[in-house]
Design a protein around this motif. Structure first.
Motif, PDB file in Angstrom:
ATOM      1  N   SER A 250       0.822  -1.208   0.000  1.00 15.06           N
ATOM      2  CA  SER A 250       0.000   0.000   0.000  1.00 15.06           C
ATOM      3  C   SER A 250       0.860   1.265   0.000  1.00 15.06           C
ATOM      4  CB  SER A 250      -0.929  -0.004   1.220  1.00 15.06           C
ATOM      5  OG  SER A 250      -1.854   1.051   1.161  1.00 15.06           O
ATOM      6  N   SER A 251       1.902   1.295   0.828  1.00 16.84           N
ATOM      7  CA  SER A 251       2.733   2.503   0.894  1.00 16.84           C
ATOM      8  C   SER A 251       3.480   2.736  -0.415  1.00 16.84           C
ATOM      9  CB  SER A 251       3.715   2.422   2.064  1.00 16.84           C
ATOM     10  OG  SER A 251       4.795   1.555   1.792  1.00 16.84           O
ATOM     11  N   ILE A 252       3.910   1.654  -1.070  1.00 17.51           N
ATOM     12  CA  ILE A 252       4.599   1.791  -2.357  1.00 17.51           C
ATOM     13  C   ILE A 252       3.632   2.309  -3.420  1.00 17.51           C
ATOM     14  CG2 ILE A 252       5.758   0.541  -4.223  1.00 17.51           C
ATOM     15  CD1 ILE A 252       6.870  -1.352  -2.055  1.00 17.51           C
ATOM     16  N   THR A 253       2.416   1.775  -3.429  1.00 23.36           N
ATOM     17  CA  THR A 253       1.409   2.233  -4.383  1.00 23.36           C
ATOM     18  C   THR A 253       1.132   3.721  -4.210  1.00 23.36           C
ATOM     19  OG1 THR A 253       0.357   0.055  -4.478  1.00 23.36           O
ATOM     20  CG2 THR A 253      -0.987   1.957  -5.123  1.00 23.36           C
ATOM     21  N   ILE A 254       1.020   4.159  -2.954  1.00 21.71           N
ATOM     22  CA  ILE A 254       0.748   5.570  -2.671  1.00 21.71           C
ATOM     23  C   ILE A 254       1.908   6.439  -3.134  1.00 21.71           C
ATOM     24  CG2 ILE A 254       0.474   7.233  -0.781  1.00 21.71           C
ATOM     25  CD1 ILE A 254      -1.074   4.904   0.683  1.00 21.71           C
ATOM     26  N   ARG A 255       3.126   6.015  -2.868  1.00 26.46           N
ATOM     27  CA  ARG A 255       4.294   6.805  -3.276  1.00 26.46           C
ATOM     28  C   ARG A 255       4.390   6.883  -4.808  1.00 26.46           C
ATOM     29  NH1 ARG A 255      10.539   5.873  -3.436  1.00 26.46           N
ATOM     30  NH2 ARG A 255      11.351   7.823  -2.582  1.00 26.46           N
ATOM     31  N   ARG A 256       4.139   5.772  -5.478  1.00 28.26           N
ATOM     32  CA  ARG A 256       4.220   5.780  -6.943  1.00 28.26           C
ATOM     33  C   ARG A 256       3.085   6.610  -7.550  1.00 28.26           C
ATOM     34  NH1 ARG A 256       7.807   1.639  -8.734  1.00 28.26           N
ATOM     35  NH2 ARG A 256       6.657   1.118 -10.643  1.00 28.26           N
ATOM     36  N   LEU A 257       1.935   6.627  -6.894  1.00 29.24           N
ATOM     37  CA  LEU A 257       0.849   7.482  -7.342  1.00 29.24           C
ATOM     38  C   LEU A 257       1.231   8.951  -7.204  1.00 29.24           C
ATOM     39  CD1 LEU A 257      -2.055   7.711  -8.347  1.00 29.24           C
ATOM     40  CD2 LEU A 257      -2.821   7.548  -5.976  1.00 29.24           C
ATOM     41  N   ALA A 258       1.909   9.291  -6.090  1.00 28.79           N
ATOM     42  CA  ALA A 258       2.355  10.676  -5.890  1.00 28.79           C
ATOM     43  C   ALA A 258       3.368  11.086  -6.945  1.00 28.79           C
ATOM     44  CB  ALA A 258       2.959  10.826  -4.495  1.00 28.79           C
ATOM     45  N   LEU A 275      10.668  12.912  -3.818  1.00 32.17           N
ATOM     46  CA  LEU A 275       9.717  12.176  -2.994  1.00 32.17           C
ATOM     47  C   LEU A 275      10.392  11.644  -1.744  1.00 32.17           C
ATOM     48  CD1 LEU A 275       7.630   9.993  -5.493  1.00 32.17           C
ATOM     49  CD2 LEU A 275       6.743  11.721  -3.914  1.00 32.17           C
ATOM     50  N   PRO A 276       9.741  11.778  -0.571  1.00 31.25           N
ATOM     51  CA  PRO A 276      10.317  11.184   0.629  1.00 31.25           C
ATOM     52  C   PRO A 276      10.138   9.671   0.621  1.00 31.25           C
ATOM     53  CG  PRO A 276       8.152  12.084   1.124  1.00 31.25           C
ATOM     54  CD  PRO A 276       8.466  12.465  -0.306  1.00 31.25           C
ATOM     55  N   THR A 277      10.947   8.990   1.399  1.00 28.92           N
ATOM     56  CA  THR A 277      10.667   7.587   1.708  1.00 28.92           C
ATOM     57  C   THR A 277       9.354   7.540   2.471  1.00 28.92           C
ATOM     58  OG1 THR A 277      13.005   7.007   1.788  1.00 28.92           O
ATOM     59  CG2 THR A 277      11.499   5.586   2.998  1.00 28.92           C
ATOM     60  N   PHE A 278       8.514   6.553   2.183  1.00 33.82           N
ATOM     61  CA  PHE A 278       7.171   6.500   2.780  1.00 33.82           C
ATOM     62  C   PHE A 278       6.941   5.103   3.319  1.00 33.82           C
ATOM     63  CE2 PHE A 278       2.408   6.541   2.325  1.00 33.82           C
ATOM     64  CZ  PHE A 278       2.182   7.551   3.251  1.00 33.82           C
ATOM     65  N   VAL A 279       6.864   4.980   4.644  1.00 33.82           N
ATOM     66  CA  VAL A 279       6.771   3.668   5.277  1.00 33.82           C
ATOM     67  C   VAL A 279       5.632   3.623   6.289  1.00 33.82           C
ATOM     68  CG1 VAL A 279       9.247   3.220   5.009  1.00 33.82           C
ATOM     69  CG2 VAL A 279       8.409   4.284   7.121  1.00 33.82           C
ATOM     70  N   GLU A 280       5.123   2.410   6.494  1.00 37.90           N
ATOM     71  CA  GLU A 280       4.174   2.176   7.573  1.00 37.90           C
ATOM     72  C   GLU A 280       4.937   2.019   8.885  1.00 37.90           C
ATOM     73  OE1 GLU A 280       1.724  -1.644   9.038  1.00 37.90           O
ATOM     74  OE2 GLU A 280       1.056  -0.928   7.065  1.00 37.90           O
ATOM     75  N   TYR A 281       4.361   2.536   9.978  1.00 41.07           N
ATOM     76  CA  TYR A 281       4.964   2.322  11.290  1.00 41.07           C
ATOM     77  C   TYR A 281       3.877   1.952  12.293  1.00 41.07           C
ATOM     78  CZ  TYR A 281       3.311   6.542  13.715  1.00 41.07           C
ATOM     79  OH  TYR A 281       2.541   7.478  14.333  1.00 41.07           O
TER      80      TYR A 281
END
Length: 472
Positions: A250-258, A275-281
Motif C-alpha cells: 500500500s505505501s509503495i502504491t501511494i508513493r508511486r501514485l504521488a 519524494l520522501p521515503t514512505f513507510v508504515e509504522y
C-alpha cells in the motif's frame, strides 16, 4: 498533523516514560536537571513539554550502564554500534523486548511476500559486524519458526560470490528467495548474476538509504518483474532503535501514485521535488512525533529506553485516515491498507547533517569540507561541493563528488584525481564504516570526481532532503 489528544500509541509511550523515570539512572538525572516532575506528566500535551534527548545531551553525556534500566550493564542483551562519519562509535543496547518487536515487524514484511504459504529462503547480505543490519535481520528471521511462516535464513554477509552461490545451491528447494541488503549492494548482486540466480523468484528487502521509484524500476527489471513493485521492500531503521517502519504494498502504491499525480503529491508531501521515503509504522512499538523544525522524535521501550529521542531525521507523521482523505481530495479511490488498525505512516526526508548515504555509510558535510579545505586542495577550490549518487559506466551505484574551482583555474584531470585521493584519505580516517566498505568493495567506494568552473549552477542551493548536499 495528528492531534495530540488522539495520537495512537500514547498510552504505551507514557508507560515507557514513567518506567524510565523510575528505573534508568541517567534519565532520572536528565529530568531532574531539566526541572521535570515525572508524576505531573499525564497527557499528550504534558508529554510534548518533556525535553527531547539527543546523542549529545543524553547518550554521550552518561556512561552506558546508567542509560540502562536498573543501571546494570548486563541489562543489555545485544550491543550494536554506529559511527556515522565522526569516527567515534555510539553503542546501543537491545534486549528481548526489542528482539520481539523485530520478529513481529519482519513477520509482517514476509507475510507481505506471502511467506505464510510459500517456502522462503532469506539471504542476509547486510554486514555481519557490529552494525545492526545483519545481526538484527538474522535473529528476527531465525525466530520466525515460532510463527506460521515457512522461512529459513542464510547469512553470507556482504560477499557477492557467496550470496550468488547460496541462492544457486539452496534456492531451487524453496518457492522464493528474499535477498536482504543495502540498496546498491543488492543491485551489485543481481547485476550480471548468472541464470542460476536470476531464474528464481527473488524478492528484495533493503535498508540503510533511500531509493527513488526509477531506481526501483531498474532493480525490478533486473529481476524480470517490471510490474511487481510489491516484491520489494525498504526498511527505515537505525542502530538507535531498530526498525522504525517499513514499506508495504500500500505505501509503495501511494508513493508511486504521488510520483505520477502532482496534485496528490503536493497535498501529501508538499512541493519538494524529491519524494520522501514512505513507510508504515506501528505507534505501539515506536511512538513518533515531530518537533518545530520537522525532526522526528521517537519513544521506544528497550534495554536503553529512549524518550522523545531526536534522531535528526526530518519527516512527517500521518494517520491512515489522513492519507485516505488526501487521496480522495485528489480524486483517487485508493484503499489505504495497514497491518494493524492503529498503524500510520512516516514520510522520511533524510538528515540535514548527512550529505549522502552510500551502502548505508553516511557522509557528514563537515567531513567533506575537511577534505576540501586540505592545504593540497584549498588553493584551487572554493569549498563548494555536491556529493550525491550516480551510476558508473557499468550501471552500478557510485558516489559522485562535484567541486567548484576558483576563478581562472583550469580543469585538470590530474587535480581531480588528487581531490579523490584526499577525500578517500580523510573519510577513511574519520569513519570506520567507510574503512569497512572500502575493504569490501574496493575502488567502487571511491567517488567519481568532477571539476566544475567557478559560478557553475550546481552550487546555488543549500542542503536538500534528497540524500545529497550542495554546500555554498
Amino acid at each position: 498533523m495528528i492531534s495530540t489528544l488522539t495520537r495512537p500509541g500514547f498510552a504505551q509511550a507514557l508507560r515507557v516514560f514513567q518506567q524510565a523515570a523510575r528505573t534508568v539512572p541517567a534519565y532520572a538525572k536528565f529530568l531532574c536537571d531539566n526541572g521535570i516532575d515525572a508524576d505531573a506528566v499525564r497527557t499528550p500535551a504534558d508529554f510534548a513539554e518533556v525535553p527531547p534527548v539527543t546523542k549529545d545531551n543524553y547518550i554521550r553525556a552518561y556512561p552506558p550502564h546508567e542509560l540502562i534500566s536498573g543501571g546494570a550493564i548486563t541489562g543489555a542483551g545485544t550491543w550494536s554500534s554506529s559511527s556515522g562519519s565522526s569516527g567515534t562509535p555510539t553503542f546501543w543496547a537491545r534486549d528481548e523486548l526489542s528482539h520481539e518487536h523485530g520478529v513481529d515487524l519482519h513477520a509482517r514484511i514476509l507475510r507481505g511476500f506471502r511467506a505464510e504459504t510459500a517456502s522462503t529462503l532469506v539471504v542476509v547480505g547486510f554486514s555481519m559486524g557490529d552494525w545492526i543490519g545483519g545481526t538484527y535481520t538474522f535473529r528476527s528471521v531465525a525466530d520466525l519458526h515460532r510463527r506460521d511462516l515457512r522461512v529459513s535464513v542464510a547469512t553470507p554477509g556482504m560477499d557477492i560470490d557467496l550470496i550468488r552461490a547460496d541462492i544457486a545451491a539452496l534456492g531451487p528447494y524453496y518457492r522464493q528467495i528474499v535477498l536482504a541488503g543495502y540498496p546498491p549492494f543488492v543491485r551489485d548482486v543481481l547485476d550480471r548474476a548468472p541464470a542460476a540466480v536470476l531464474d528464481q523468484d527473488i524478492k528484495v528487502l533493503m535498508a540503510g538509504e533511500a531509493i527513488s521509484e526509477p531506481w526501483r524500476d531498474n532493480l525490478l527489471s533486473l529481476l524480470g518483474k517490471p510490474d511487481r513493485p510489491q516484491d520489494s521492500c525498504l526498511i527505515y531503521g537505525a542502530a538507535d532503535a531498530g526498525m522504525f517502519g517499513h514499506e508495504t504494498a500500500s505505501s509503495i502504491t501511494i508513493r508511486r501514485l504521488a510520483q505520477r499525480d502532482s496534485t496528490f503529491r503536493d497535498a501529501m508531501f508538499g512541493a519538494d521535488p524529491v519524494l520522501p521515503t514512505f513507510v508504515e509504522y506501528d505507534p505501539t512499538y515506536r511512538y513518533v512525533e515531530t518537533d518545530d523544525r520537522g525532526a522526528l522524535l521517537c519513544t521506544v521501550a528497550n534495554a536503553m529506553p529512549l524518550v522523545r529521542y531526536r534522531i535528526n531525521d526530518i519527516g512527517s507523521v500521518h494517520t491512515a485516515a489522513e492519507v485516505g482523505q488526501a487521496l480522495l481530495a485528489a480524486g483517487h479511490d485508493q484503499r489505504v491498507r495497514t497491518n494493524t488498525p492503529t498503524a500510520g505512516f512516516i514520510a522520511l526526508r533524510g538528515r540535514p547533517d548527512v550529505a549522502v548515504s552510500f551502502y548505508s555509510v553516511k557522509f557528514a558535510p563537515e567531513t567533506v569540507r575537511a577534505a576540501l579545505t586540505d592545504p593540497r586542495l584549498s588553493g584551487e577550490l572554493t569549498g563548494k561541493f555536491v556529493l550525491d549518487k550516480d551510476l558508473d559506466p557499468a550501471g552500478g551505484d557510485r558516489l559522485r563528488l562535484l567541486v567548484e574551482l576558483r576563478p581562472d583555474r583550469a580543469l585538470d584531470e590530474a587535480f581531480a584525481v588528487a581531490v579523490g585521493s584526499v577525500f578517500v584519505h580523510t573519510v577513511t580516517e574519520a569513519s570506520r564504516e567507510y574503512r569497512d566498505l572500502r575493504t569490501r568493495i574496493g575502488t567502487r567506494a571511491e567517488p567519481l570526481v568532477e571539476l566544475r568552473p567557478f559560478g557553475s549552477p550546481e552550487f546555488r542551493y543549500a542542503i536538500k532532503h534528497d540524500g545529497r548536499v550542495s554546500e555554498a
